[in-house]
Design an enzyme around this catalytic site. Structure first.
Site, PDB file in Angstrom:
ATOM      1  CB  SER A 263      21.383  21.214  -7.955  1.00  0.00           C
ATOM      2  OG  SER A 263      21.582  21.086  -9.324  1.00  0.00           O
ATOM      3  CE  LYS A 267      17.335  17.483 -10.812  1.00  0.00           C
ATOM      4  NZ  LYS A 267      17.371  18.658 -11.616  1.00  0.00           N
ATOM      5  CD1 TRP A 354      21.989  21.652 -16.069  1.00  0.00           C
ATOM      6  CD2 TRP A 354      21.826  21.423 -18.298  1.00  0.00           C
ATOM      7  NE1 TRP A 354      22.038  20.312 -16.365  1.00  0.00           N
ATOM      8  CE2 TRP A 354      21.943  20.148 -17.727  1.00  0.00           C
ATOM      9  CE3 TRP A 354      21.713  21.526 -19.693  1.00  0.00           C
ATOM     10  CZ2 TRP A 354      21.945  18.965 -18.474  1.00  0.00           C
ATOM     11  CZ3 TRP A 354      21.716  20.334 -20.443  1.00  0.00           C
ATOM     12  CH2 TRP A 354      21.825  19.092 -19.840  1.00  0.00           C
ATOM     13  CG  HIS A 404      23.823  25.078 -10.813  1.00  0.00           C
ATOM     14  ND1 HIS A 404      22.452  24.965 -10.810  1.00  0.00           N
ATOM     15  CD2 HIS A 404      24.297  23.896 -10.357  1.00  0.00           C
ATOM     16  CE1 HIS A 404      22.110  23.759 -10.378  1.00  0.00           C
ATOM     17  NE2 HIS A 404      23.226  23.095 -10.090  1.00  0.00           N
TER      18      HIS A 404
HETATM   19  C1  GCU Z   1      23.383  18.113 -13.322  1.00  0.00           C
HETATM   20  C2  GCU Z   1      21.990  17.691 -13.682  1.00  0.00           C
HETATM   21  C3  GCU Z   1      20.937  18.582 -13.021  1.00  0.00           C
HETATM   22  C4  GCU Z   1      21.201  18.686 -11.542  1.00  0.00           C
HETATM   23  C5  GCU Z   1      22.624  19.113 -11.308  1.00  0.00           C
HETATM   24  C6  GCU Z   1      23.050  19.143  -9.836  1.00  0.00           C
HETATM   25  O1  GCU Z   1      23.676  19.336 -13.918  1.00  0.00           O
HETATM   26  O2  GCU Z   1      21.873  17.690 -15.070  1.00  0.00           O
HETATM   27  O3  GCU Z   1      19.643  18.071 -13.235  1.00  0.00           O
HETATM   28  O4  GCU Z   1      20.274  19.551 -10.951  1.00  0.00           O
HETATM   29  O5  GCU Z   1      23.496  18.213 -11.935  1.00  0.00           O
HETATM   30  O6  GCU Z   1      22.511  18.420  -9.028  1.00  0.00           O
HETATM   31  O7  GCU Z   1      24.004  19.878  -9.544  1.00  0.00           O
END
Ligand code: GCU
Length: 423
Positions: A263, A267, A354, A404
């Site tokens: 997540s 990134k 998402w 997720h």
């Molecule tokens: C939120 C956010 C995402 C990210 C996620 C996470 O949902 O909007 O961009 O990847 O958190 O880190 O779990």
């Protein structure tokens, strides 16, 4: 010559606060409403010339793209930090997991040129069975080292004091253990190193002064230049400091280091892997917007939403693309391509709209062009594969059923991929 993105940067500096960052910006989940978009050609330079071979890619296009991602999305990674790091072994257990591994806990003590100090705690497991040096997978955790396992001797990460509210159910022992298939990883012959990401940059905008940020020479409290890095850049820097330590660890093979993140940390893993060539395999789990997913599809989370909810993650120049993805002079497939000729693996989950699974796949697919310059094989089809059909090409991908998360299935695929390209 003023470069295209320098002009954008100037504009961003002038209107960063006025731009986008809209918490209420609409979110699209309908494939038929994806705007007609044109992906920038990863092999076309800003001056219009075309990259024909790996040499031109490395000399011209790669540095150009790297600069764009630095100045317009993640912020510039400081080159000369003057920060010194001392490593103190604070615990060691040769019989972790019933003798499967040796556990080490190493305190990183950072001292800035300005005299400020900061600490972070690494948890490292090294499998006992293999003779000689082993490959390692480096991956931050969300709620402290102690959350990744029930092993009683794992010390609470220091950032708990900063980020965990009293009585928080998150920062307890073993709470995230389903995401850490330690025994599987160790049995497969890999070492694994983790640290709480909050130990580097506590993940809330107002907590920046309590992480490592104030140790950097360009730090100013309460403000950032338009191209100054944010949390993702800082976490990525932290990944490199972990690599520094591991490269000196006797049982670790420094030529076989991989970085993995989930997540927001996916990134981060990509951005770390792009910049630090010691990471030979880079793995992004459900990284979504600002990670593997194409921005120009504007499907699921978008730039207006992410910069509004997490204003500290990117550089402020990125805000200018809120509700204006079409103005981006790049897209995330070009970020993935910056890993070449090392290996990149992207994973998506079915119920994680998402993060735009299809956009994550397409991005990995379009990165393939650069791998071809090296005679390597990208993903063969523009069609996203079905559930549980891992694609272990030089660019890897899988699409898992479920939400997720990081599951044992994800780890199995990552280990298979690492077996192929790291062993
Ligand atoms: C939120 C956010 C995402 C990210 C996620 C996470 O949902 O909007 O961009 O990847 O958190 O880190 O779990």
């Amino acid at each position: 010559m003023i470069k295209r993105w320098s002009v954008l940067l100037l504009a961003a500096g002038m209107c960063a606060s006025a731009a986008g960052q809209n918490k209420k910006a609409p979110v699209n989940y309908d494939e038929s409403l994806v705007p007609a978009y044109e992906l920038p050609d990863v092999l076309r330079c800003a001056d219009g010339t075309r990259v024909e071979n790996a040499k031109q890619w490395e000399r011209k296009r790669r540095p150009e793209l790297l600069r764009m991602f630095s100045e317009l999305e993640y912020g510039v990674t400081p080159k000369h930090t003057g920060i010194e790091v001392e490593h103190e072994l604070v615990a060691e257990n040769p019989n972790a997991f019933g003798g499967l591994a040796t556990q080490k806990q190493v305190l990183f003590k950072f001292t800035g040129a300005n005299g400020k100090t900061h600490q972070a705690l690494l948890l490292l497991y090294i499998p006992n069975a293999p003779k000689g040096r082993v490959p390692v997978i480096v991956s931050y955790n969300f709620h402290g080292n102690q959350s990744t396992t029930l092993e009683e001797d794992v010390i609470f990460s220091p950032s708990k004091e900063i980020v965990a509210e009293m009585g928080s159910e998150k920062w307890v022992r073993g709470e995230q253990r389903s995401r850490w298939s330690y025994e599987l990883i160790l049995r497969r012959g890999y070492a694994v190193a983790t640290m709480a990401y909050d130990d580097i940059y506590p993940d809330l905008p107002h907590l920046r002064p309590y992480g490592i940020s104030p140790l950097f020479p360009n730090y100013k409290e309460g403000e950032r230049d338009a191209d100054e890095w944010g949390a993702i850049g800082t976490w990525a820097w932290g990944y490199s400091r972990i690599a520094d330590y591991l490269a000196k660890e006797r049982r670790i093979d420094k030529k076989r280091m991989a970085v993995l993140g989930h997540s927001r940390l996916g990134k981060t893993a990509i951005w770390a892997g792009v910049q630090d060539k010691r990471f030979k395999v880079v793995m992004s789990n459900d990284s979504g917007c600002g990670g593997a997913a194409l921005a120009k599809r504007v499907f699921g989370e978008n730039i207006a939403r992410i910069t509004a909810a997490f204003p500290h993650w990117f550089c402020t120049a990125f805000n200018q693309f809120s509700e204006n993805e079409k103005a981006l002079p790049f897209d995330q497939h070009e970020l993935l391509a910056l890993v070449a000729p090392r290996h990149i693996y992207v994973a998506s989950a079915q119920n994680d709209e998402w993060a735009d699974p299809k956009g994550e796949y397409l991005s990995a697919y379009h990165a393939g062009k650069v791998y071809e310059l090296y005679g390597m094989q990208g993903l063969p089809s523009a069609e996203q594969p079905g559930i549980h059909q891992p694609q272990l090409y030089d660019v890897g991908y899988h699409y898992r059923a479920g939400k997720h998360d990081v599951t044992e299935y994800d780890w199995m695929c990552y280990l298979n991929y690492c077996d192929k390209y790291l062993k």
